[in-house]
Design an enzyme around this catalytic site. Structure first.
Site, PDB file in Angstrom:
ATOM      1  N   ARG A  25      98.317 -28.459 113.055  1.00 15.71           N
ATOM      2  CA  ARG A  25      97.923 -27.034 113.067  1.00 15.71           C
ATOM      3  C   ARG A  25      96.608 -26.783 112.331  1.00 15.71           C
ATOM      4  O   ARG A  25      96.250 -25.645 112.059  1.00 15.71           O
ATOM      5  CB  ARG A  25      99.061 -26.206 112.427  1.00 15.71           C
ATOM      6  CG  ARG A  25     100.297 -26.161 113.316  1.00 15.71           C
ATOM      7  CD  ARG A  25     101.556 -25.859 112.566  1.00 15.71           C
ATOM      8  NE  ARG A  25     102.715 -25.817 113.455  1.00 15.71           N
ATOM      9  CZ  ARG A  25     103.351 -26.880 113.949  1.00 15.71           C
ATOM     10  NH1 ARG A  25     102.944 -28.112 113.620  1.00 15.71           N
ATOM     11  NH2 ARG A  25     104.378 -26.746 114.761  1.00 15.71           N
ATOM     12  N   PHE A  85      96.991 -13.938 105.708  1.00 19.15           N
ATOM     13  CA  PHE A  85      97.801 -15.068 105.232  1.00 19.15           C
ATOM     14  C   PHE A  85      97.566 -16.283 106.139  1.00 19.15           C
ATOM     15  O   PHE A  85      98.316 -16.527 107.083  1.00 19.15           O
ATOM     16  CB  PHE A  85      99.268 -14.633 105.242  1.00 19.15           C
ATOM     17  CG  PHE A  85     100.242 -15.647 104.708  1.00 19.15           C
ATOM     18  CD1 PHE A  85     100.273 -15.976 103.366  1.00 19.15           C
ATOM     19  CD2 PHE A  85     101.158 -16.259 105.558  1.00 19.15           C
ATOM     20  CE1 PHE A  85     101.195 -16.897 102.871  1.00 19.15           C
ATOM     21  CE2 PHE A  85     102.093 -17.181 105.078  1.00 19.15           C
ATOM     22  CZ  PHE A  85     102.100 -17.497 103.728  1.00 19.15           C
ATOM     23  N   TRP A 117      94.914 -27.788  97.232  1.00 21.92           N
ATOM     24  CA  TRP A 117      96.076 -28.672  97.391  1.00 21.92           C
ATOM     25  C   TRP A 117      96.154 -29.061  98.875  1.00 21.92           C
ATOM     26  O   TRP A 117      95.973 -28.198  99.736  1.00 21.92           O
ATOM     27  CB  TRP A 117      97.347 -27.929  96.972  1.00 21.92           C
ATOM     28  CG  TRP A 117      98.467 -28.852  96.587  1.00 21.92           C
ATOM     29  CD1 TRP A 117      99.326 -29.474  97.429  1.00 21.92           C
ATOM     30  CD2 TRP A 117      98.846 -29.248  95.264  1.00 21.92           C
ATOM     31  NE1 TRP A 117     100.225 -30.241  96.741  1.00 21.92           N
ATOM     32  CE2 TRP A 117      99.952 -30.121  95.388  1.00 21.92           C
ATOM     33  CE3 TRP A 117      98.365 -28.958  93.982  1.00 21.92           C
ATOM     34  CZ2 TRP A 117     100.598 -30.698  94.305  1.00 21.92           C
ATOM     35  CZ3 TRP A 117      98.998 -29.535  92.896  1.00 21.92           C
ATOM     36  CH2 TRP A 117     100.099 -30.389  93.060  1.00 21.92           C
ATOM     37  N   GLU A 164     106.864 -31.731  99.575  1.00 19.53           N
ATOM     38  CA  GLU A 164     106.115 -31.995  98.351  1.00 19.53           C
ATOM     39  C   GLU A 164     106.535 -31.133  97.174  1.00 19.53           C
ATOM     40  O   GLU A 164     106.107 -31.378  96.058  1.00 19.53           O
ATOM     41  CB  GLU A 164     104.621 -31.803  98.619  1.00 19.53           C
ATOM     42  CG  GLU A 164     104.074 -32.896  99.512  1.00 19.53           C
ATOM     43  CD  GLU A 164     102.569 -32.796  99.672  1.00 19.53           C
ATOM     44  OE1 GLU A 164     101.921 -32.179  98.830  1.00 19.53           O
ATOM     45  OE2 GLU A 164     102.080 -33.357 100.655  1.00 19.53           O
ATOM     46  N   CYS A 188      97.939 -24.713 102.323  1.00 24.41           N
ATOM     47  CA  CYS A 188      98.885 -25.566 103.045  1.00 24.41           C
ATOM     48  C   CYS A 188     100.014 -25.932 102.074  1.00 24.41           C
ATOM     49  O   CYS A 188      99.775 -26.612 101.073  1.00 24.41           O
ATOM     50  CB  CYS A 188      98.162 -26.817 103.524  1.00 24.41           C
ATOM     51  SG  CYS A 188      99.269 -28.083 104.150  1.00 24.41           S
ATOM     52  N   HIS A 197     109.839 -26.095  95.048  1.00 24.14           N
ATOM     53  CA  HIS A 197     109.572 -24.659  94.965  1.00 24.14           C
ATOM     54  C   HIS A 197     108.952 -24.112  96.241  1.00 24.14           C
ATOM     55  O   HIS A 197     108.433 -23.008  96.251  1.00 24.14           O
ATOM     56  CB  HIS A 197     108.641 -24.362  93.781  1.00 24.14           C
ATOM     57  CG  HIS A 197     109.158 -24.845  92.479  1.00 24.14           C
ATOM     58  ND1 HIS A 197     110.418 -24.533  92.038  1.00 24.14           N
ATOM     59  CD2 HIS A 197     108.592 -25.610  91.531  1.00 24.14           C
ATOM     60  CE1 HIS A 197     110.605 -25.097  90.859  1.00 24.14           C
ATOM     61  NE2 HIS A 197     109.526 -25.764  90.538  1.00 24.14           N
ATOM     62  N   PHE A 214      99.347 -20.982  95.236  1.00 20.74           N
ATOM     63  CA  PHE A 214      99.879 -19.967  94.320  1.00 20.74           C
ATOM     64  C   PHE A 214      98.768 -19.076  93.757  1.00 20.74           C
ATOM     65  O   PHE A 214      99.007 -17.917  93.418  1.00 20.74           O
ATOM     66  CB  PHE A 214     100.652 -20.653  93.179  1.00 20.74           C
ATOM     67  CG  PHE A 214     101.526 -19.712  92.405  1.00 20.74           C
ATOM     68  CD1 PHE A 214     102.701 -19.222  92.963  1.00 20.74           C
ATOM     69  CD2 PHE A 214     101.171 -19.300  91.129  1.00 20.74           C
ATOM     70  CE1 PHE A 214     103.506 -18.338  92.261  1.00 20.74           C
ATOM     71  CE2 PHE A 214     101.976 -18.424  90.415  1.00 20.74           C
ATOM     72  CZ  PHE A 214     103.143 -17.934  90.991  1.00 20.74           C
TER      73      PHE A 214
HETATM   74  N1  RBF Z   1     100.004 -25.929  96.285  1.00 17.66           N
HETATM   75  C1  RBF Z   1      99.842 -25.843  97.612  1.00 17.66           C
HETATM   76  O1  RBF Z   1      98.957 -25.120  98.081  1.00 17.66           O
HETATM   77  N2  RBF Z   1     100.647 -26.571  98.465  1.00 17.66           N
HETATM   78  C2  RBF Z   1     101.643 -27.402  98.022  1.00 17.66           C
HETATM   79  O2  RBF Z   1     102.321 -28.026  98.845  1.00 17.66           O
HETATM   80  C3  RBF Z   1     101.829 -27.488  96.629  1.00 17.66           C
HETATM   81  N3  RBF Z   1     102.789 -28.294  96.135  1.00 17.66           N
HETATM   82  C4  RBF Z   1     102.945 -28.375  94.774  1.00 17.66           C
HETATM   83  C5  RBF Z   1     103.903 -29.231  94.251  1.00 17.66           C
HETATM   84  C6  RBF Z   1     104.067 -29.354  92.876  1.00 17.66           C
HETATM   85  C7  RBF Z   1     105.111 -30.271  92.351  1.00 17.66           C
HETATM   86  C8  RBF Z   1     103.232 -28.599  92.006  1.00 17.66           C
HETATM   87  C9  RBF Z   1     103.371 -28.703  90.510  1.00 17.66           C
HETATM   88  C10 RBF Z   1     102.273 -27.752  92.517  1.00 17.66           C
HETATM   89  C11 RBF Z   1     102.102 -27.644  93.894  1.00 17.66           C
HETATM   90  N4  RBF Z   1     101.116 -26.817  94.420  1.00 17.66           N
HETATM   91  C12 RBF Z   1     100.959 -26.734  95.776  1.00 17.66           C
HETATM   92  C13 RBF Z   1     100.152 -26.111  93.538  1.00 17.66           C
HETATM   93  C14 RBF Z   1     100.528 -24.671  93.241  1.00 17.66           C
HETATM   94  O3  RBF Z   1     100.199 -23.823  94.348  1.00 17.66           O
HETATM   95  C15 RBF Z   1      99.722 -24.181  92.012  1.00 17.66           C
HETATM   96  O4  RBF Z   1      98.358 -24.395  92.221  1.00 17.66           O
HETATM   97  C16 RBF Z   1     100.133 -24.897  90.739  1.00 17.66           C
HETATM   98  O5  RBF Z   1     101.538 -24.896  90.590  1.00 17.66           O
HETATM   99  C17 RBF Z   1      99.488 -24.217  89.510  1.00 17.66           C
HETATM  100  O6  RBF Z   1      99.928 -22.906  89.401  1.00 17.66           O
END
Ligand code: RBF
Length: 178
Positions: free
Chosen positions: A140, A126, A34, A98, A93, A101, A70
């Site tokens: 960064r 981390f 992401w 965005e 990141c 959560h 996550f």
């Molecule tokens: N993952 C990140 O590493 N950084 C983010 O800023 C991020 N924003 C997300 C925003 C939304 C609306 C969703 C649905 C997921 C986001 N994720 C982000 C992905 C998250 O870490 C994870 O991979 C997914 O939610 C699947 O479990």
């Protein structure tokens, strides 16, 4: 220099600590896809720092990609089980704008990395940027504030050296029959 003004890459110097010999140490790197332009820059920083300090990049540095931040703790856990590394570096990141959560994800990932570290006695670093904007993240990740990947790799090297130093000496389990 205070932490507030220090360039993140300056933490990668390791000069004050005495540079440990890391040729035989194994490092696992988990990278979230992401915000990939940011996390690829973090990965480049981390790999450069490991290489600069003498890691065996071909044999002892293992990189795996995951969908988002996550998933980093589980990737770290799987890599600890499968590779038995001296340290794991988690790179991601999370940008506030965005996701609503933001705080849940950032806190969950930070807590899980810490928990995994202490439970497995394998350092889990981390290296996740948690910023308000994409611009701040880019600053960064090789921008004006240095590279969080450099700093995370330096932390991994220092903690891996501590782990190796504190490991029970393997020679003790071999008995000389003569
Ligand atoms: N993952 C990140 O590493 N950084 C983010 O800023 C991020 N924003 C997300 C925003 C939304 C609306 C969703 C649905 C997921 C986001 N994720 C982000 C992905 C998250 O870490 C994870 O991979 C997914 O939610 C699947 O479990």
């Amino acid at each position: 220099m205070t932490a507030k003004t220090k360039n993140l890459s300056a933490y990668a110097e390791l000069s004050g600590e005495g540079a440990p010999d890391i040729r035989d140490m194994t490092f696992a790197v988990a990278v979230a896809d992401w915000n990939p332009e940011v996390t690829e820059a973090l990965l480049n920083g981390a790999l450069n720092t490991l290489s600069k300090h003498g890691a065996d990049m071909e044999n002892n540095v293992h990189v795996r990609h995951v969908p988002g931040s996550f998933e980093l703790p589980q990737a770290a856990s799987l890599m600890i089980e499968g590779l038995m590394p001296d340290a794991v570096i988690c790179l991601g990141c999370i940008i506030q704008g965005e996701t609503r959560h933001f705080e849940f994800i950032a806190q969950a990932v930070a807590q899980s990395c810490l928990h995994l570290s202490t439970e497995s006695n394998t350092p889990v670093i981390f290296g996740v940027l948690t910023t308000d904007t994409h611009e701040q993240a880019k600053e960064r990740a090789g921008g004006s504030h240095g590279n969080k990947g450099d700093e995370a790799a330096a932390a991994a090297i220092r903690m891996a050296a501590l782990k190796v130093e504190m490991d029970p000496i393997e020679d003790d389990i071999f008995f000389d029959n003569e």
